[in-house]
Design a protein around this motif. Structure first.
Motif, short mmCIF file in Angstrom:
data_model
loop_
_atom_site.label_atom_id
_atom_site.label_comp_id
_atom_site.label_asym_id
_atom_site.label_seq_id
_atom_site.Cartn_x
_atom_site.Cartn_y
_atom_site.Cartn_z
N TRP A 56 0.84 -1.22 0.00
CA TRP A 56 0.00 0.00 0.00
C TRP A 56 0.87 1.26 0.00
O TRP A 56 0.74 2.12 -0.88
N MET A 57 1.75 1.37 0.97
CA MET A 57 2.56 2.59 1.05
C MET A 57 3.54 2.68 -0.11
O MET A 57 3.83 3.76 -0.61
N ASP A 117 10.45 -6.27 -3.66
CA ASP A 117 9.56 -6.84 -2.66
C ASP A 117 9.91 -8.31 -2.54
O ASP A 117 10.17 -8.97 -3.57
N ARG A 157 4.24 -9.17 -5.78
CA ARG A 157 4.25 -7.73 -5.42
C ARG A 157 5.39 -7.02 -6.15
O ARG A 157 5.24 -5.90 -6.61
N THR A 196 9.35 1.20 2.42
CA THR A 196 7.92 1.06 2.67
C THR A 196 7.57 -0.41 2.95
O THR A 196 6.45 -0.85 2.69
N THR A 246 7.52 -3.75 5.77
CA THR A 246 6.99 -3.89 7.14
C THR A 246 8.04 -3.48 8.17
O THR A 246 9.24 -3.44 7.90
N ASN A 247 7.57 -3.20 9.40
CA ASN A 247 8.41 -2.59 10.43
C ASN A 247 9.64 -3.40 10.81
O ASN A 247 10.65 -2.85 11.23
N HIS A 253 12.79 -2.34 8.86
CA HIS A 253 13.14 -0.91 8.71
C HIS A 253 14.59 -0.63 9.09
O HIS A 253 15.34 -0.02 8.33
N GLU A 309 8.77 4.87 6.11
CA GLU A 309 7.45 4.94 6.73
C GLU A 309 7.56 4.87 8.26
O GLU A 309 8.48 4.27 8.81
N LYS A 310 6.60 5.53 8.92
CA LYS A 310 6.50 5.41 10.35
C LYS A 310 6.05 4.00 10.68
O LYS A 310 5.52 3.34 9.77
N GLY A 354 7.22 9.14 7.24
CA GLY A 354 5.83 9.21 6.77
C GLY A 354 4.78 9.67 7.76
O GLY A 354 3.70 9.07 7.82
N ASN A 414 2.49 11.72 7.47
CA ASN A 414 1.91 12.51 6.39
C ASN A 414 0.87 13.54 6.82
O ASN A 414 0.60 14.49 6.10
N TRP A 429 0.37 -9.38 9.43
CA TRP A 429 1.61 -8.93 10.07
C TRP A 429 1.36 -7.90 11.16
O TRP A 429 2.13 -7.79 12.11
N GLN A 464 -3.16 -7.37 5.14
CA GLN A 464 -3.72 -6.68 6.31
C GLN A 464 -5.22 -6.40 6.21
O GLN A 464 -5.85 -6.09 7.21
N TYR A 497 -5.94 11.95 0.85
CA TYR A 497 -4.76 11.35 1.49
C TYR A 497 -3.55 11.30 0.56
O TYR A 497 -2.44 11.64 0.95
N1 LIG Z 1 2.00 6.89 6.89
C1 LIG Z 1 0.90 6.21 7.05
O1 LIG Z 1 -0.17 6.77 7.28
C2 LIG Z 1 0.96 4.69 6.92
C3 LIG Z 1 -0.20 3.97 6.61
C4 LIG Z 1 -0.09 2.59 6.47
C5 LIG Z 1 1.12 1.95 6.68
N2 LIG Z 1 2.23 2.69 7.02
C6 LIG Z 1 3.53 2.03 7.25
O2 LIG Z 1 4.05 1.63 5.98
C7 LIG Z 1 4.77 0.39 6.12
C8 LIG Z 1 4.17 -0.63 5.14
O3 LIG Z 1 2.81 -0.75 5.41
P1 LIG Z 1 1.77 -1.16 4.24
O4 LIG Z 1 0.44 -0.83 4.78
O5 LIG Z 1 2.20 -0.62 2.95
O6 LIG Z 1 1.98 -2.76 4.28
P2 LIG Z 1 1.75 -3.81 3.10
O7 LIG Z 1 1.57 -5.11 3.78
O8 LIG Z 1 0.69 -3.33 2.15
O9 LIG Z 1 3.14 -3.78 2.30
C9 LIG Z 1 4.36 -4.13 2.90
C10 LIG Z 1 5.20 -4.83 1.82
O10 LIG Z 1 6.54 -5.01 2.32
C11 LIG Z 1 7.02 -6.24 1.76
N3 LIG Z 1 8.22 -6.66 2.49
C12 LIG Z 1 8.32 -7.22 3.72
N4 LIG Z 1 9.62 -7.45 4.04
C13 LIG Z 1 10.35 -7.01 2.98
C14 LIG Z 1 11.75 -6.97 2.70
N5 LIG Z 1 12.67 -7.41 3.56
N6 LIG Z 1 12.14 -6.45 1.51
C15 LIG Z 1 11.23 -6.01 0.60
N7 LIG Z 1 9.91 -6.02 0.81
C16 LIG Z 1 9.47 -6.52 1.99
C17 LIG Z 1 5.82 -7.16 1.87
O11 LIG Z 1 5.95 -8.29 1.05
C18 LIG Z 1 4.69 -6.22 1.43
O12 LIG Z 1 4.45 -6.29 0.05
C19 LIG Z 1 4.66 -0.02 7.59
O13 LIG Z 1 5.82 0.40 8.25
C20 LIG Z 1 3.45 0.77 8.10
O14 LIG Z 1 3.54 1.10 9.48
C21 LIG Z 1 2.16 4.04 7.12
#
Ligand SMILES: NC(=O)c1ccc[n+]([C@@H]2O[C@H](COP(=O)([O-])OP(=O)(O)OC[C@H]3O[C@@H](n4cnc5c(N)ncnc54)[C@H](O)[C@@H]3O)[C@@H](O)[C@H]2O)c1
Length: 391
Positions: free
Chosen positions: A15-16, A45, A50, A81, A83-84, A87, A104-105, A131, A133, A176, A228, A334
């Motif tokens: 998503w992010m 990814d 993905r 972007t 998962t946590n 990071h 991303e946060k 992030g 935002n 996750w 998610q 957004y």
């Molecule tokens: N700023 C905001 O408002 C906001 C909103 C949602 C999520 N986030 C943050 O963004 C981050 C991602 O969230 P999301 O909602 O996009 O999750 P998501 O599940 O949609 O996407 C995360 C992606 O990371 C990939 N991934 C995991 N480990 C990896 C690695 N080692 N190398 C490459 N890719 C890898 C996963 O396969 C997945 O496709 C998180 O840290 C979340 O806290 C921020």
């Protein structure tokens, strides 16, 4: 004006990831004075599907190896972007390779991981954007300016909240977000970090907290590889939730203001209600992301017999609204906030001035989360410290 190309890499095509890519594609339309033009070079990814989908986001090549993105000599800036859980290791590798990072946060799973990431970025001297935002919302920028100019007097009371319902459905599968080894903290890391950052923006540093956190839905249906937003099939095996759904804290700000912060991811009826109510000695205001383009403003000295809150509608006179829409009442959404965030990131890289929110703001938020964790454990008021304890 000639614009040089800046090579962009992205790690995490969810998503992010798609929002960062979209922001890079659009940023030149809305901030034409930027001296650089992003070139989407490579996206990674670990999930091959993905990774492949990142081509549709505009990347020239894709990979399942995140370190190939960092190693690419043409990549100057990296969006993290994923998962946590990954990071910190990715930020460290990118910073050591001299790449600027838009991450991303909440930046890592736990406050000590945010501290480690901040140390790596500072040691490398690269530019960072985090992030948070909602800092970019034009009416939030306007509210911040009103407070800073003293239009509301001294701030006495601040109530920050983030209520979401993405986890309110008990059939929402175990993803996750509910796993401690991937997400780390629950609502406290995910959405309280936004509330804290917004309070820092509006009021300033926090001195001490008295907090509580809890899990409200103890187990969820486990579906292999669930995203998610997946709803599990009936009869799925159940798995215990490993991090908090709900957190609340009393807050003392350093400037003497008092606050209450409350966040919940299982809140029935509130979809994405990040907001605040701020009361000063001479006025008040309130805002919610659910009505992002409206600000409730109370300035009794200007209202005579019709005293009361009034609604201010977003327009080109507020923040960066005019970059996107030319008139008042034509609202933003957004994804436009991410375009403004991309502009801040690229502007820092090109003019050498670190902007907010960067890694320093993520660390400031993490220090407050850390104090909330310690307070929830001890059951007492806890000072926000410089040092972060191991979770
Ligand atoms: N700023 C905001 O408002 C906001 C909103 C949602 C999520 N986030 C943050 O963004 C981050 C991602 O969230 P999301 O909602 O996009 O999750 P998501 O599940 O949609 O996407 C995360 C992606 O990371 C990939 N991934 C995991 N480990 C990896 C690695 N080692 N190398 C490459 N890719 C890898 C996963 O396969 C997945 O496709 C998180 O840290 C979340 O806290 C921020």
């Amino acid at each position: 004006m000639t614009q040089r190309e800046i090579g962009i890499g992205l790690i995490g095509a969810g998503w992010m990831g798609s929002l960062h890519a979209q922001a890079y594609r659009r940023v030149g339309d809305h901030y034409p004075e930027l001296p650089v033009r992003p070139r989407l070079l490579v996206a990674a990814d670990v999930d091959p599907q993905r990774a492949e989908a990142a081509r549709r986001m505009g990347f020239e090549s894709t990979t399942t190896d995140p370190y190939a993105v960092i190693a690419d000599s043409q990549v100057e800036a990296v969006s993290i972007t994923a998962t946590n859980d990954v990071h910190v290791e990715l930020i460290r590798a990118a910073a050591e390779a001299g790449k600027h990072v838009w991450v991303e946060k909440p930046v890592g799973r736990f406050p000590e991981e945010t501290a480690a990431a901040a140390a790596a970025v500072e040691a490398a001297g690269v530019y960072s954007t985090v992030g948070f935002n909602y800092r970019q919302v034009p009416l939030v920028v306007h509210a911040q300016n009103l407070v800073a100019a003293g239009k509301l007097g001294s701030v006495r009371n601040y109530r920050g909240r983030f209520f979401v319902d993405y986890a309110s459905n008990v059939a929402r599968a175990f993803s996750w977000r509910f796993a401690r080894d991937v997400a780390g903290l629950g609502a406290l890391g995910d959405i309280m970090s936004h509330v804290i950052d917004q309070a820092h923006q509006m009021v300033g540093p926090i001195a001490s907290v008295c907090a509580h956190q809890e899990i409200q839905i103890a187990e969820r249906p486990a579906a292999e590889g669930a995203t998610q937003f997946a709803i599990a099939a009936e009869g799925s095996k159940m798995r215990a939730v490993e991090n908090d759904d709900y957190a609340v804290s009393l807050v003392h700000f350093e400037n003497g203001a008092r606050g209450v912060f409350e966040v919940c991811r299982t809140m029935v009826g509130r979809h994405c209600d990040l907001g605040f109510e701020l009361h000063g000695t001479e006025g008040a205001l309130g805002w919610s992301f659910q009505r992002m383009n409206e600000l409730e403003l109370y300035l009794p000295s200007q209202e005579g017999e019709d005293v009361g809150y009034r609604t201010v509608f977003a327009g080109p006179q507020h923040g960066d609204h005019g970059r996107f829409e030319p008139d008042t009442g034509v609202g933003l959404g957004y994804s436009q906030l991410k375009v403004s965030e991309a502009n801040g990131f690229l502007a820092s890289i090109t003019d050498g001035k670190q902007r907010r929110p960067g890694i320093a703001e993520a660390l400031a938020s993490a220090r407050v989360v850390d104090a909330m964790l310690r307070s929830a454990e001890s059951g007492s008021w806890t000072s926000v410290g410089e040092a972060i304890a191991h979770t």
